[in-house]
Each structure stands twice: as C-alpha cells, then as structure tokens.
Design a protein around this motif. Structure first.
Motif, PDB file in Angstrom:
ATOM      1  N   LEU A  35      43.583  47.631  45.482  1.00 30.90           N
ATOM      2  CA  LEU A  35      44.761  47.797  44.643  1.00 30.90           C
ATOM      3  C   LEU A  35      45.606  46.537  44.798  1.00 30.90           C
ATOM      4  O   LEU A  35      46.399  46.419  45.721  1.00 30.90           O
ATOM      5  CB  LEU A  35      45.545  49.039  45.075  1.00 30.90           C
ATOM      6  CG  LEU A  35      46.763  49.417  44.243  1.00 30.90           C
ATOM      7  CD1 LEU A  35      46.363  49.773  42.815  1.00 30.90           C
ATOM      8  CD2 LEU A  35      47.505  50.589  44.887  1.00 30.90           C
ATOM      9  N   ALA A  36      45.377  45.587  43.905  1.00 26.54           N
ATOM     10  CA  ALA A  36      46.106  44.323  43.941  1.00 26.54           C
ATOM     11  C   ALA A  36      47.348  44.413  43.068  1.00 26.54           C
ATOM     12  O   ALA A  36      47.324  45.031  42.001  1.00 26.54           O
ATOM     13  CB  ALA A  36      45.201  43.188  43.467  1.00 26.54           C
ATOM     14  N   GLU A  37      48.416  43.784  43.524  1.00 21.28           N
ATOM     15  CA  GLU A  37      49.666  43.813  42.763  1.00 21.28           C
ATOM     16  C   GLU A  37      49.466  43.225  41.380  1.00 21.28           C
ATOM     17  O   GLU A  37      48.859  42.163  41.214  1.00 21.28           O
ATOM     18  CB  GLU A  37      50.743  43.027  43.517  1.00 21.28           C
ATOM     19  CG  GLU A  37      52.110  43.208  42.909  1.00 21.28           C
ATOM     20  CD  GLU A  37      53.206  42.602  43.770  1.00 21.28           C
ATOM     21  OE1 GLU A  37      54.273  42.300  43.206  1.00 21.28           O
ATOM     22  OE2 GLU A  37      52.991  42.423  44.983  1.00 21.28           O
ATOM     23  N   GLY A  38      49.926  43.949  40.357  1.00 20.06           N
ATOM     24  CA  GLY A  38      49.845  43.476  38.985  1.00 20.06           C
ATOM     25  C   GLY A  38      48.529  43.745  38.279  1.00 20.06           C
ATOM     26  O   GLY A  38      48.408  43.503  37.079  1.00 20.06           O
ATOM     27  N   ALA A  39      47.517  44.240  39.007  1.00 19.39           N
ATOM     28  CA  ALA A  39      46.228  44.523  38.368  1.00 19.39           C
ATOM     29  C   ALA A  39      46.373  45.728  37.439  1.00 19.39           C
ATOM     30  O   ALA A  39      47.046  46.696  37.776  1.00 19.39           O
ATOM     31  CB  ALA A  39      45.165  44.803  39.424  1.00 19.39           C
ATOM     32  N   PRO A  40      45.755  45.687  36.260  1.00 15.71           N
ATOM     33  CA  PRO A  40      45.860  46.825  35.354  1.00 15.71           C
ATOM     34  C   PRO A  40      45.148  48.052  35.920  1.00 15.71           C
ATOM     35  O   PRO A  40      44.162  47.929  36.650  1.00 15.71           O
ATOM     36  CB  PRO A  40      45.174  46.327  34.077  1.00 15.71           C
ATOM     37  CG  PRO A  40      44.292  45.211  34.521  1.00 15.71           C
ATOM     38  CD  PRO A  40      44.934  44.605  35.727  1.00 15.71           C
ATOM     39  N   LEU A  41      45.676  49.223  35.585  1.00 18.56           N
ATOM     40  CA  LEU A  41      45.083  50.485  36.031  1.00 18.56           C
ATOM     41  C   LEU A  41      44.324  51.120  34.870  1.00 18.56           C
ATOM     42  O   LEU A  41      44.763  51.067  33.728  1.00 18.56           O
ATOM     43  CB  LEU A  41      46.169  51.436  36.544  1.00 18.56           C
ATOM     44  CG  LEU A  41      47.027  50.908  37.705  1.00 18.56           C
ATOM     45  CD1 LEU A  41      48.080  51.932  38.102  1.00 18.56           C
ATOM     46  CD2 LEU A  41      46.163  50.533  38.896  1.00 18.56           C
ATOM     47  N   VAL A  42      43.183  51.726  35.209  1.00 17.46           N
ATOM     48  CA  VAL A  42      42.341  52.379  34.207  1.00 17.46           C
ATOM     49  C   VAL A  42      42.010  53.785  34.688  1.00 17.46           C
ATOM     50  O   VAL A  42      42.241  54.136  35.846  1.00 17.46           O
ATOM     51  CB  VAL A  42      41.027  51.579  33.969  1.00 17.46           C
ATOM     52  CG1 VAL A  42      41.332  50.167  33.491  1.00 17.46           C
ATOM     53  CG2 VAL A  42      40.168  51.543  35.216  1.00 17.46           C
TER      54      VAL A  42
END
Length: 195
Positions: free
Chosen positions: A91-98
């Motif tokens: 879970l990287a900061e700013g990564a989009p969630l799906v």
C-alpha cells in the motif's frame, strides 16, 4: 450442535452486534484503537505490516496504519486472488485503489506482493485466550499457513470491537490463535513480543 454450527452462530451474533454500532461511534472507536496501539506495538524500521481497508462495519484501521507508516512500517493490504488465496499487496502512498475481491479495495495487480511480519487480522468473534472466528472463508488461516511453510512466523493482532468478545471460541487443531487483540478498550497481549 457441531463446532462448525456453533462458530457460525457466534459469527452471526457478533457481526450483528458490530453492525449495530453507529458509523460515528465506529469512527470514534477506530481512533481509540490507533491511540492504544499506534506506539505500543514494537517493530523495527522497514517491518512489513499488513492491515486492511474497512468493509461493512469493520474498524477503520487507516489512522493506525498511518501511525505505523510514520514510524517506518512498510504497509500492505490483502487482495483476494480466488476462493482459496489472498496475497498482500504493498500500500504505497498515492497509489490508486481497485476492487480486490470480497467487497474490498486495495492496490492493483502491479503492486509488490509482500510477506507480512505483523498482521492486523479482521475477525467476527474472539475470546480471552486469543482464539478467533474469522468470516468463514478461511483466507487468513491459509495465508498464515503459507507464510509458516516459507519459514515465516508473522505476529498476529486481531482487530475487533469489544462487543465481538465471546466467553469461549470453540477451537480445533487447525485453528491459529492470536498474539494480541486490539479493541477500542486497548491492546491485550497473549504473547510477550508486542511491547
């Protein structure tokens, strides 16, 4: 009543109690969890911690996970690959969630798959001995077993509200017990590693 039937009954009762908590009260209780465990759980810089993003009436671990990140934890959350398998994606900061299955969201398939060293484990019911009842699909039990087969021994912290405690969880030989339980009342230890 069989062990399976008793577990199903306890699961339904405790999840109904959890569902009855108002969203405002749930948010307050989730913040209390972050206060209780944000500094109390010991880990080294770079330790991989799996959390989860809330579904239904689960506790919201985002405040706690943010505190762990500030302390240098590397965060991941589960993604359901199929009926048998979950993996933990970074879970990287700013990564989009799906959509990641079972009503959950998380990082996409391009995110790194990590092996957690500390796992924040969702559950439906728990007892004072550290035994838990999951949601019935067995995803976490199998994931923990796979990690142990690799020679890894993740520390397990159950995440629940006080209303999910029961007098006794019927345990079977394959059941995996928790190292600690975190509720809005505090962090209870079943193992000495946490402090």
């Amino acid at each position: 009543m069989t062990v399976k039937e008793l577990k199903a009954q306890l699961r339904n009762e405790r999840l109904s109690a959890r569902d009855a908590i108002s969203p405002e009260n749930r948010a307050s209780k989730s913040l209390a969890m972050a206060d209780h465990a944000g500094e109390a759980v010991g880990f080294a810089l770079g330790t991989i911690v799996s959390g989860f993003l809330p579904i239904r009436s689960e506790a919201d671990l985002r405040p706690l996970m943010a505190r762990f990140a500030v302390r240098g934890a590397r965060l991941c959350v589960p993604a359901i690959l199929d009926r048998q398998t979950i993996v933990f994606r970074e879970l990287a900061e700013g990564a989009p969630l799906v959509d990641t299955g079972f009503g959950t969201v998380g990082p996409g398939a391009d995110a790194a798959i990590l092996d957690p060293e500390i796992m924040l484990v969702p559950l439906s019911a728990f007892d004072i001995r550290g035994h838990r009842i999951g949601y019935g699909a067995g995803h976490y039990d199998r994931a923990i077993d796979r990690l142990r087969q690799k020679g890894l021994h993740p520390k397990l912290i159950g995440i629940a509200f006080d209303c999910q405690e029961v007098a006794h969880v019927p345990d079977e030989p394959h059941d995996i017990s928790l190292d600690a339980i975190l509720t809005e009342s505090g962090l209870r230890f079943f193992a000495s590693w946490i402090g």
